[in-house]
Design an enzyme around this catalytic site. Structure first.
Site, PDB file in Angstrom:
ATOM      1  N   HIS A 248     -10.135   1.178   1.640  1.00 38.28           N
ATOM      2  CA  HIS A 248      -9.587   2.477   2.068  1.00 38.28           C
ATOM      3  C   HIS A 248     -10.714   3.485   2.315  1.00 38.28           C
ATOM      4  O   HIS A 248     -10.660   4.256   3.266  1.00 38.28           O
ATOM      5  CB  HIS A 248      -8.659   3.062   1.001  1.00 38.28           C
ATOM      6  CG  HIS A 248      -7.239   2.592   1.100  1.00 38.28           C
ATOM      7  ND1 HIS A 248      -6.504   2.668   2.260  1.00 38.28           N
ATOM      8  CD2 HIS A 248      -6.398   2.068   0.167  1.00 38.28           C
ATOM      9  CE1 HIS A 248      -5.280   2.197   2.047  1.00 38.28           C
ATOM     10  NE2 HIS A 248      -5.189   1.817   0.779  1.00 38.28           N
TER      11      HIS A 248
ATOM     12  N   HIS B 149      -9.247  -3.667  -2.251  1.00 38.87           N
ATOM     13  CA  HIS B 149      -8.262  -2.934  -1.432  1.00 38.87           C
ATOM     14  C   HIS B 149      -8.624  -1.444  -1.396  1.00 38.87           C
ATOM     15  O   HIS B 149      -8.604  -0.821  -0.337  1.00 38.87           O
ATOM     16  CB  HIS B 149      -6.863  -3.155  -2.038  1.00 38.87           C
ATOM     17  CG  HIS B 149      -5.736  -2.444  -1.356  1.00 38.87           C
ATOM     18  ND1 HIS B 149      -4.652  -3.112  -0.816  1.00 38.87           N
ATOM     19  CD2 HIS B 149      -5.496  -1.126  -1.145  1.00 38.87           C
ATOM     20  CE1 HIS B 149      -3.812  -2.220  -0.288  1.00 38.87           C
ATOM     21  NE2 HIS B 149      -4.299  -1.006  -0.484  1.00 38.87           N
ATOM     22  N   GLU B 150      -8.978  -0.885  -2.559  1.00 41.96           N
ATOM     23  CA  GLU B 150      -9.269   0.562  -2.614  1.00 41.96           C
ATOM     24  C   GLU B 150     -10.609   0.893  -1.962  1.00 41.96           C
ATOM     25  O   GLU B 150     -10.720   1.911  -1.262  1.00 41.96           O
ATOM     26  CB  GLU B 150      -9.239   1.060  -4.061  1.00 41.96           C
ATOM     27  CG  GLU B 150      -7.887   0.913  -4.759  1.00 41.96           C
ATOM     28  CD  GLU B 150      -6.706   1.388  -3.944  1.00 41.96           C
ATOM     29  OE1 GLU B 150      -6.840   2.413  -3.229  1.00 41.96           O
ATOM     30  OE2 GLU B 150      -5.647   0.740  -3.980  1.00 41.96           O
TER      31      GLU B 150
ATOM     32  N   CYS C 296       0.852  -1.177   0.000  1.00 39.07           N
ATOM     33  CA  CYS C 296       0.000   0.000   0.000  1.00 39.07           C
ATOM     34  C   CYS C 296       0.893   1.234   0.000  1.00 39.07           C
ATOM     35  O   CYS C 296       1.895   1.274   0.703  1.00 39.07           O
ATOM     36  CB  CYS C 296      -0.884  -0.025   1.237  1.00 39.07           C
ATOM     37  SG  CYS C 296      -1.965   1.397   1.385  1.00 39.07           S
TER      38      CYS C 296
HETATM   39 NI    NI Z   1      -3.582   0.929  -0.184  1.00 42.01          NI
END
Ligand code: NI
Ligand code: NI
Length: 206
Positions: free
Chosen positions: A197, A193-194, A150
């Site tokens: 976030h 993953h995004e 990341c």
């Molecule tokens: Ni990330």
């Protein structure tokens, strides 16, 4: 700048000021714009972007995509000191808006003589997504063999990150159109993953 210096610099600004700086015509997002572990927005659920999209939010998405292109270009990345990235979320810029950019390149193929054949399409997935959310997913799980990294995490954290193998994602694209796409393989992992976030979740939470 060190991660702590970046976090300190950006914590002195409002999110409106941060966004105004990021979208200036002359500005290109670089590693000094990306907050690191410890910055509050990495642990907060971002707000939905208001629709219809404002020019400012469209430009923000375009700047984020430009960053990903720059980060994957070896010459530009070296010049700008960028780590390569396939995705970026607003929370990583110190913003509280549900905006993500993803840029997943196609791998080049090789012919019998071992010559590189450029892929027909340069990217498997190239999209700016506003208010992206997972609306359904496979029962089956998957994890990348290489683990995950990341841009907001400066050290390597080994270990499998178990996610849904396939997901259906709804979002609004930069033209303001509502989209629904099914993703598998690396693209699925990357978008999960995004989206994480935007909900204050880091990969090593999994
Ligand atoms: Ni990330
Ligand atoms: Ni900057």
């Amino acid at each position: 700048m060190t991660g702590n210096e970046i976090n300190e610099k950006l914590s002195a600004l409002t999110t409106d000021q941060i966004q105004a700086n990021l979208i200036q015509a002359s500005h290109q997002i670089d590693m000094d714009d990306i907050v690191r572990e410890g910055f509050p927005t990495l642990r907060e659920v971002a707000n939905e972007v208001s629709l219809p999209l404002s020019d400012e939010d469209i430009r923000l998405g375009e700047k984020m995509m430009q960053f990903l292109h720059n980060s994957q270009d070896p010459i530009i990345a070296e010049k700008m000191g960028l780590r390569g990235g396939v995705g970026l979320a607003g929370n990583q810029l110190g913003l509280m808006k549900k905006v993500i950019a993803v840029l997943v390149p196609n791998e080049p193929e090789h012919d019998e003589a071992g010559q590189v054949i450029p892929p027909k399409e340069a990217y498997k997935l190239q999209e700016i997504m506003y208010n992206a959310k997972i609306v359904s997913h496979s029962v089956q799980d998957a994890a990348l063999e290489t683990g995950e990294g990341c841009l907001s995490v400066d050290q390597e954290i080994p270990g499998f990150v178990v996610r849904h193998a396939r997901v259906t994602v709804e979002y609004v694209n930069k033209a303001g159109e509502k989209k629904k796409i099914r993703l598998k393989n690396f693209e699925s992992m990357c978008v999960q993953h995004e989206i994480d976030h935007t909900n204050g979740i880091m990969f090593y939470d999994h």
